[in-house]
Write a protein that holds these residues in place. Structure first.
Motif, PDB file in Angstrom:
ATOM      1  N   ILE A 138       0.835  -1.204   0.000  1.00 23.67           N
ATOM      2  CA  ILE A 138       0.000   0.000   0.000  1.00 23.67           C
ATOM      3  C   ILE A 138       0.867   1.250   0.000  1.00 23.67           C
ATOM      4  O   ILE A 138       0.610   2.206  -0.756  1.00 23.67           O
ATOM      5  CB  ILE A 138      -0.959  -0.012   1.207  1.00 23.67           C
ATOM      6  N   ALA A 139       1.902   1.265   0.823  1.00 24.31           N
ATOM      7  CA  ALA A 139       2.803   2.421   0.892  1.00 24.31           C
ATOM      8  C   ALA A 139       3.480   2.663  -0.458  1.00 24.31           C
ATOM      9  O   ALA A 139       3.611   3.809  -0.915  1.00 24.31           O
ATOM     10  CB  ALA A 139       3.851   2.215   1.984  1.00 24.31           C
ATOM     11  N   ALA A 140       3.908   1.581  -1.121  1.00 25.71           N
ATOM     12  CA  ALA A 140       4.569   1.704  -2.424  1.00 25.71           C
ATOM     13  C   ALA A 140       3.613   2.269  -3.466  1.00 25.71           C
ATOM     14  O   ALA A 140       3.983   3.161  -4.258  1.00 25.71           O
ATOM     15  CB  ALA A 140       5.094   0.342  -2.875  1.00 25.71           C
ATOM     16  N   LEU A 141       2.385   1.794  -3.468  1.00 24.42           N
ATOM     17  CA  LEU A 141       1.417   2.255  -4.458  1.00 24.42           C
ATOM     18  C   LEU A 141       0.937   3.676  -4.165  1.00 24.42           C
ATOM     19  O   LEU A 141       0.619   4.435  -5.089  1.00 24.42           O
ATOM     20  CB  LEU A 141       0.234   1.290  -4.532  1.00 24.42           C
ATOM     21  N   GLN A 142       0.877   4.046  -2.903  1.00 23.51           N
ATOM     22  CA  GLN A 142       0.525   5.428  -2.573  1.00 23.51           C
ATOM     23  C   GLN A 142       1.586   6.387  -3.109  1.00 23.51           C
ATOM     24  O   GLN A 142       1.264   7.460  -3.625  1.00 23.51           O
ATOM     25  CB  GLN A 142       0.363   5.583  -1.060  1.00 23.51           C
ATOM     26  N   TRP A 143       2.852   6.001  -2.981  1.00 20.66           N
ATOM     27  CA  TRP A 143       3.933   6.809  -3.558  1.00 20.66           C
ATOM     28  C   TRP A 143       3.754   6.888  -5.074  1.00 20.66           C
ATOM     29  O   TRP A 143       3.894   7.962  -5.671  1.00 20.66           O
ATOM     30  CB  TRP A 143       5.288   6.192  -3.221  1.00 20.66           C
ATOM     31  N   ALA A 144       3.463   5.757  -5.686  1.00 22.51           N
ATOM     32  CA  ALA A 144       3.317   5.714  -7.139  1.00 22.51           C
ATOM     33  C   ALA A 144       2.165   6.597  -7.612  1.00 22.51           C
ATOM     34  O   ALA A 144       2.285   7.302  -8.623  1.00 22.51           O
ATOM     35  CB  ALA A 144       3.105   4.269  -7.602  1.00 22.51           C
TER      36      ALA A 144
ATOM     37  N   VAL B 210      -7.252  -6.392  -0.191  1.00 16.41           N
ATOM     38  CA  VAL B 210      -6.505  -7.545   0.331  1.00 16.41           C
ATOM     39  C   VAL B 210      -6.179  -7.338   1.805  1.00 16.41           C
ATOM     40  O   VAL B 210      -6.212  -8.277   2.606  1.00 16.41           O
ATOM     41  CB  VAL B 210      -5.206  -7.752  -0.481  1.00 16.41           C
ATOM     42  N   ALA B 211      -5.892  -6.087   2.177  1.00 16.88           N
ATOM     43  CA  ALA B 211      -5.546  -5.751   3.557  1.00 16.88           C
ATOM     44  C   ALA B 211      -6.792  -5.497   4.415  1.00 16.88           C
ATOM     45  O   ALA B 211      -6.676  -5.030   5.552  1.00 16.88           O
ATOM     46  CB  ALA B 211      -4.641  -4.516   3.574  1.00 16.88           C
TER      47      ALA B 211
END
Length: 228
Positions: free
Chosen positions: A108-114, A137-138
């Motif tokens: 989630i953190a990676a995709l929020q950055w993206a 999923v979470a």
């Protein structure tokens, strides 16, 4: 009264004496801007090539199962080329790896950055769609709904409305889920395989009359059936 050639020449020379410096400065500035623009374009092209090469290395490391190396390369890509779409692609790949490793929070953190660094348009919308999936999923259904709300109304219509239905199922809102799924059906082509999947999700929902008289324990079983 007209001027002869000598008088015209004198007037031109006098004008140049008064304005020549300004003209020279203007020419110098103009040439500097042209040169600077070309150099800037050259620099941007060089940066883009470097980012593309690093992204290829990330892909290769992942394909070879070198997770730590892929992470280090992605960190470098994000640090040095945060404005590049290749950094967005790399973070999306990292999110996929995190999900496979059971690290939904990191994904989630990676995709929020993206999402924050992706250019507005199809790529950002697609990244939001991926983020919403991982949030589901979470078991963060409300977060997924908020992510989907941020998408333009006509972006990835069938997939976005299907995910809204999935989120409503997670929240126990069966009728809201049914409405979302039915809207999703209308957005998919009649021959689309995804349309059959959405129809199966509708069929798996409890009938409206049953839902009204369902106890909380039964609602939980509906969630389990949907997640299966």
């Amino acid at each position: 009264m007209g001027y002869d050639d000598y008088e015209q020449s004198e007037r031109v020379q006098e004008w140049l004496r008064h304005n020549g410096a300004a003209i020279a400065v203007g020419i110098v500035i103009g040439l500097a801007l042209i040169f600077g623009y070309r150099q800037w374009n050259k620099h941007k092209a060089s940066e883009n090539i470097d980012a593309a090469v690093q992204y290829q290395l990330v892909q290769t490391a992942i394909a070879d199962g070198k997770t730590n190396e892929a992470k280090t390369l992605t960190d470098s890509l994000v640090k040095n080329h945060a404005g590049s779409t290749y950094a967005v692609f790399a973070m999306s790949l990292r999110a996929r790896q995190d999900v496979d490793a059971g690290k939904a929070g990191d994904a989630i953190a990676a995709l929020q950055w993206a999402v924050q660094h992706a250019p507005k348009g199809p790529l950002q919308d697609l990244t939001r769609l991926r983020l919403a999936r991982v949030q589901l999923v979470a078991n963060k259904a409300n977060d997924a709904l908020n992510t989907l709300k941020a998408m333009p109304a006509k972006a990835y219509l069938g997939l976005a409305t299907e995910l809204r239905g999935d989120a409503q199922v997670k929240l126990g809102h069966v009728e809201a889920a049914r409405k979302a799924y039915q809207s999703s059906l209308a957005d998919f082509d009649a021959n689309s395989p995804q349309r059959r999947i959405v129809q199966m999700k509708i069929d798996n929902l409890a009938p409206a009359a049953v839902v009204k008289n369902t106890a909380p324990a039964t609602a939980a079983s509906i969630h389990a059936k949907q997640d299966a």
